[in-house]
Motif scaffolding. Structure first.
Motif, PDB file in Angstrom:
ATOM      1  N   VAL A 137     -10.442 -10.165  -0.247  1.00 56.82           N
ATOM      2  CA  VAL A 137      -9.328  -9.299  -0.616  1.00 56.82           C
ATOM      3  C   VAL A 137      -8.671  -8.817   0.666  1.00 56.82           C
ATOM      4  O   VAL A 137      -9.357  -8.460   1.629  1.00 56.82           O
ATOM      5  N   TYR A 138      -7.349  -8.814   0.673  1.00 52.89           N
ATOM      6  CA  TYR A 138      -6.595  -8.451   1.859  1.00 52.89           C
ATOM      7  C   TYR A 138      -5.811  -7.159   1.633  1.00 52.89           C
ATOM      8  O   TYR A 138      -5.435  -6.828   0.511  1.00 52.89           O
ATOM      9  N   LEU A 139      -5.557  -6.467   2.729  1.00 49.71           N
ATOM     10  CA  LEU A 139      -4.636  -5.338   2.711  1.00 49.71           C
ATOM     11  C   LEU A 139      -3.670  -5.536   3.873  1.00 49.71           C
ATOM     12  O   LEU A 139      -4.058  -5.360   5.033  1.00 49.71           O
ATOM     13  N   GLN A 140      -2.459  -5.934   3.547  1.00 51.73           N
ATOM     14  CA  GLN A 140      -1.416  -6.072   4.553  1.00 51.73           C
ATOM     15  C   GLN A 140      -0.753  -4.720   4.737  1.00 51.73           C
ATOM     16  O   GLN A 140      -0.241  -4.145   3.774  1.00 51.73           O
ATOM     17  N   MET A 141      -0.776  -4.223   5.951  1.00 51.14           N
ATOM     18  CA  MET A 141      -0.239  -2.898   6.255  1.00 51.14           C
ATOM     19  C   MET A 141       0.931  -3.047   7.206  1.00 51.14           C
ATOM     20  O   MET A 141       0.754  -3.490   8.340  1.00 51.14           O
ATOM     21  N   ASP A 142       2.102  -2.702   6.750  1.00 49.78           N
ATOM     22  CA  ASP A 142       3.318  -2.794   7.552  1.00 49.78           C
ATOM     23  C   ASP A 142       3.893  -1.399   7.791  1.00 49.78           C
ATOM     24  O   ASP A 142       3.585  -0.453   7.064  1.00 49.78           O
ATOM     25  N   ASN A 143       4.745  -1.294   8.803  1.00 48.58           N
ATOM     26  CA  ASN A 143       5.383  -0.020   9.132  1.00 48.58           C
ATOM     27  C   ASN A 143       4.349   1.110   9.185  1.00 48.58           C
ATOM     28  O   ASN A 143       4.502   2.157   8.559  1.00 48.58           O
ATOM     29  N   LEU A 144       3.328   0.897   9.966  1.00 52.45           N
ATOM     30  CA  LEU A 144       2.244   1.865  10.040  1.00 52.45           C
ATOM     31  C   LEU A 144       2.701   3.172  10.674  1.00 52.45           C
ATOM     32  O   LEU A 144       3.499   3.185  11.627  1.00 52.45           O
ATOM     33  N   HIS A 145       2.194   4.251  10.130  1.00 51.07           N
ATOM     34  CA  HIS A 145       2.489   5.600  10.604  1.00 51.07           C
ATOM     35  C   HIS A 145       1.281   6.176  11.336  1.00 51.07           C
ATOM     36  O   HIS A 145       0.144   5.722  11.144  1.00 51.07           O
ATOM     37  N   LEU A 146       1.522   7.209  12.125  1.00 51.40           N
ATOM     38  CA  LEU A 146       0.420   7.862  12.832  1.00 51.40           C
ATOM     39  C   LEU A 146      -0.650   8.343  11.860  1.00 51.40           C
ATOM     40  O   LEU A 146      -1.854   8.252  12.157  1.00 51.40           O
ATOM     41  N   ASP A 147      -0.222   8.835  10.686  1.00 49.41           N
ATOM     42  CA  ASP A 147      -1.203   9.385   9.754  1.00 49.41           C
ATOM     43  C   ASP A 147      -1.890   8.315   8.908  1.00 49.41           C
ATOM     44  O   ASP A 147      -2.634   8.638   7.982  1.00 49.41           O
ATOM     45  N   ASP A 148      -1.667   7.050   9.219  1.00 44.83           N
ATOM     46  CA  ASP A 148      -2.466   5.979   8.618  1.00 44.83           C
ATOM     47  C   ASP A 148      -3.767   5.757   9.383  1.00 44.83           C
ATOM     48  O   ASP A 148      -4.606   4.957   8.960  1.00 44.83           O
ATOM     49  N   THR A 149      -3.928   6.440  10.506  1.00 43.56           N
ATOM     50  CA  THR A 149      -5.143   6.325  11.296  1.00 43.56           C
ATOM     51  C   THR A 149      -6.341   6.786  10.488  1.00 43.56           C
ATOM     52  O   THR A 149      -6.360   7.903   9.970  1.00 43.56           O
ATOM     53  N   ALA A 150      -7.337   5.912  10.354  1.00 42.60           N
ATOM     54  CA  ALA A 150      -8.513   6.214   9.549  1.00 42.60           C
ATOM     55  C   ALA A 150      -9.481   5.046   9.635  1.00 42.60           C
ATOM     56  O   ALA A 150      -9.133   3.968  10.132  1.00 42.60           O
TER      57      ALA A 150
END
Length: 123
Positions: free
Chosen positions: A79-92
Protein backbone atom coordinates in the motif's frame (compact mmCIF):
# COMPACT_ATOMS: atom_id res chain seq x y z
CA UNK A 1 -0.01 -12.92 11.95
CA UNK A 2 0.07 -9.83 9.81
CA UNK A 3 3.37 -7.98 9.71
CA UNK A 4 3.71 -4.53 8.18
CA UNK A 5 6.87 -2.68 7.20
CA UNK A 6 6.89 0.98 6.17
CA UNK A 7 9.55 2.72 4.10
CA UNK A 8 10.05 5.87 2.07
CA UNK A 9 10.28 8.52 4.75
CA UNK A 10 12.91 11.22 4.75
CA UNK A 11 13.69 14.92 4.82
CA UNK A 12 11.91 17.13 2.30
CA UNK A 13 11.40 20.85 1.82
CA UNK A 14 7.94 22.44 2.08
CA UNK A 15 6.08 21.90 -1.16
CA UNK A 16 8.00 18.72 -1.89
CA UNK A 17 6.81 15.15 -2.29
CA UNK A 18 7.45 11.73 -0.83
CA UNK A 19 5.95 8.30 -1.45
CA UNK A 20 5.60 5.95 1.47
CA UNK A 21 5.26 2.21 1.06
CA UNK A 22 3.74 -0.37 3.40
CA UNK A 23 4.56 -4.00 2.66
CA UNK A 24 2.50 -6.70 4.32
CA UNK A 25 3.36 -10.33 5.03
CA UNK A 26 1.95 -13.22 7.02
CA UNK A 27 -1.59 -12.66 5.78
CA UNK A 28 -3.37 -12.08 2.50
CA UNK A 29 -3.20 -8.31 2.35
CA UNK A 30 -5.89 -8.24 -0.35
CA UNK A 31 -8.44 -9.18 2.31
CA UNK A 32 -7.69 -6.17 4.48
CA UNK A 33 -8.33 -2.50 4.59
CA UNK A 34 -5.09 -0.65 5.33
CA UNK A 35 -4.75 2.68 7.06
CA UNK A 36 -2.02 5.27 7.25
CA UNK A 37 -1.62 7.15 10.52
CA UNK A 38 0.87 9.66 11.83
CA UNK A 39 2.14 10.90 15.15
CA UNK A 40 3.93 14.18 15.63
CA UNK A 41 6.03 14.89 18.73
CA UNK A 42 3.81 15.64 21.70
CA UNK A 43 0.62 14.82 19.81
CA UNK A 44 -1.70 11.86 19.63
CA UNK A 45 -1.62 9.46 16.74
CA UNK A 46 -4.10 10.49 14.06
CA UNK A 47 -5.64 8.93 11.00
CA UNK A 48 -4.40 10.14 7.62
CA UNK A 49 -5.91 7.88 4.98
CA UNK A 50 -7.55 4.49 4.55
CA UNK A 51 -8.04 2.21 1.57
CA UNK A 52 -10.38 -0.75 1.42
CA UNK A 53 -9.27 -4.26 0.46
CA UNK A 54 -9.64 -3.94 -3.31
CA UNK A 55 -8.79 -0.26 -3.57
CA UNK A 56 -12.24 0.80 -4.68
CA UNK A 57 -12.82 3.12 -1.72
CA UNK A 58 -10.52 5.59 -0.02
CA UNK A 59 -10.85 8.02 2.86
CA UNK A 60 -8.74 11.01 3.82
CA UNK A 61 -8.35 13.31 6.79
CA UNK A 62 -9.42 16.84 5.94
CA UNK A 63 -5.89 18.11 6.55
CA UNK A 64 -4.42 16.01 3.72
CA UNK A 65 -7.30 15.72 1.25
CA UNK A 66 -6.20 16.92 -2.17
CA UNK A 67 -2.50 16.57 -1.32
CA UNK A 68 -2.12 12.89 -0.38
CA UNK A 69 -3.17 9.86 -2.43
CA UNK A 70 -3.47 6.33 -1.12
CA UNK A 71 -3.26 3.35 -3.45
CA UNK A 72 -2.43 -0.34 -3.33
CA UNK A 73 -0.94 -3.10 -5.43
CA UNK A 74 -2.25 -6.34 -3.97
CA UNK A 75 -0.03 -8.41 -6.28
CA UNK A 76 2.91 -6.85 -4.43
CA UNK A 77 1.19 -6.83 -1.01
CA UNK A 78 1.95 -3.12 -0.88
CA UNK A 79 0.00 0.00 0.00
CA UNK A 80 1.34 3.41 -0.96
CA UNK A 81 0.85 6.92 0.32
CA UNK A 82 1.83 9.57 -2.20
CA UNK A 83 2.34 12.85 -0.38
CA UNK A 84 2.52 16.02 -2.45
CA UNK A 85 2.76 19.69 -1.49
CA UNK A 86 4.04 18.76 1.93
CA UNK A 87 3.62 21.26 4.75
CA UNK A 88 5.74 21.82 7.84
CA UNK A 89 2.98 20.35 9.99
CA UNK A 90 3.07 17.08 8.05
CA UNK A 91 6.24 16.27 10.00
CA UNK A 92 5.58 13.07 11.94
CA UNK A 93 6.27 9.39 12.18
CA UNK A 94 3.98 7.67 9.69
CA UNK A 95 2.57 4.22 10.42
CA UNK A 96 0.51 1.80 8.39
CA UNK A 97 -2.01 -0.42 10.11
CA UNK A 98 -4.26 -3.36 9.36
CA UNK A 99 -6.85 -5.52 11.06
CA UNK A 100 -9.70 -3.09 11.52
CA UNK A 101 -13.27 -4.29 11.05
CA UNK A 102 -14.21 -0.91 9.61
CA UNK A 103 -12.54 2.00 7.82
CA UNK A 104 -11.93 3.91 11.02
CA UNK A 105 -9.70 6.92 11.58
CA UNK A 106 -9.45 5.91 15.24
CA UNK A 107 -6.09 4.22 15.87
CA UNK A 108 -7.65 2.13 18.66
CA UNK A 109 -9.69 0.23 16.06
CA UNK A 110 -6.60 -1.21 14.33
CA UNK A 111 -4.86 -4.36 15.55
CA UNK A 112 -1.59 -4.58 13.60
CA UNK A 113 1.01 -1.86 13.15
CA UNK A 114 4.28 -1.31 11.41
CA UNK A 115 7.30 0.25 13.09
CA UNK A 116 6.84 3.62 11.40
CA UNK A 117 8.88 5.81 9.08
CA UNK A 118 9.95 9.38 9.85
CA UNK A 119 8.84 12.20 7.58
CA UNK A 120 10.44 15.57 8.23
CA UNK A 121 9.37 18.67 6.32
CA UNK A 122 11.81 21.48 6.84
CA UNK A 123 13.36 24.35 4.94
Amino acid sequence: QLQLVESGGGLVQPGGSLRLSCVGSGYNLDRLAIGWFRQAPGKEREGVSIINSDGSNTWYAASVRGRFTISRDNAKSTVYLQMDNLHLDDTAVYYCAGGSAMPSMNPDDWAFWGQGTQVTVSS
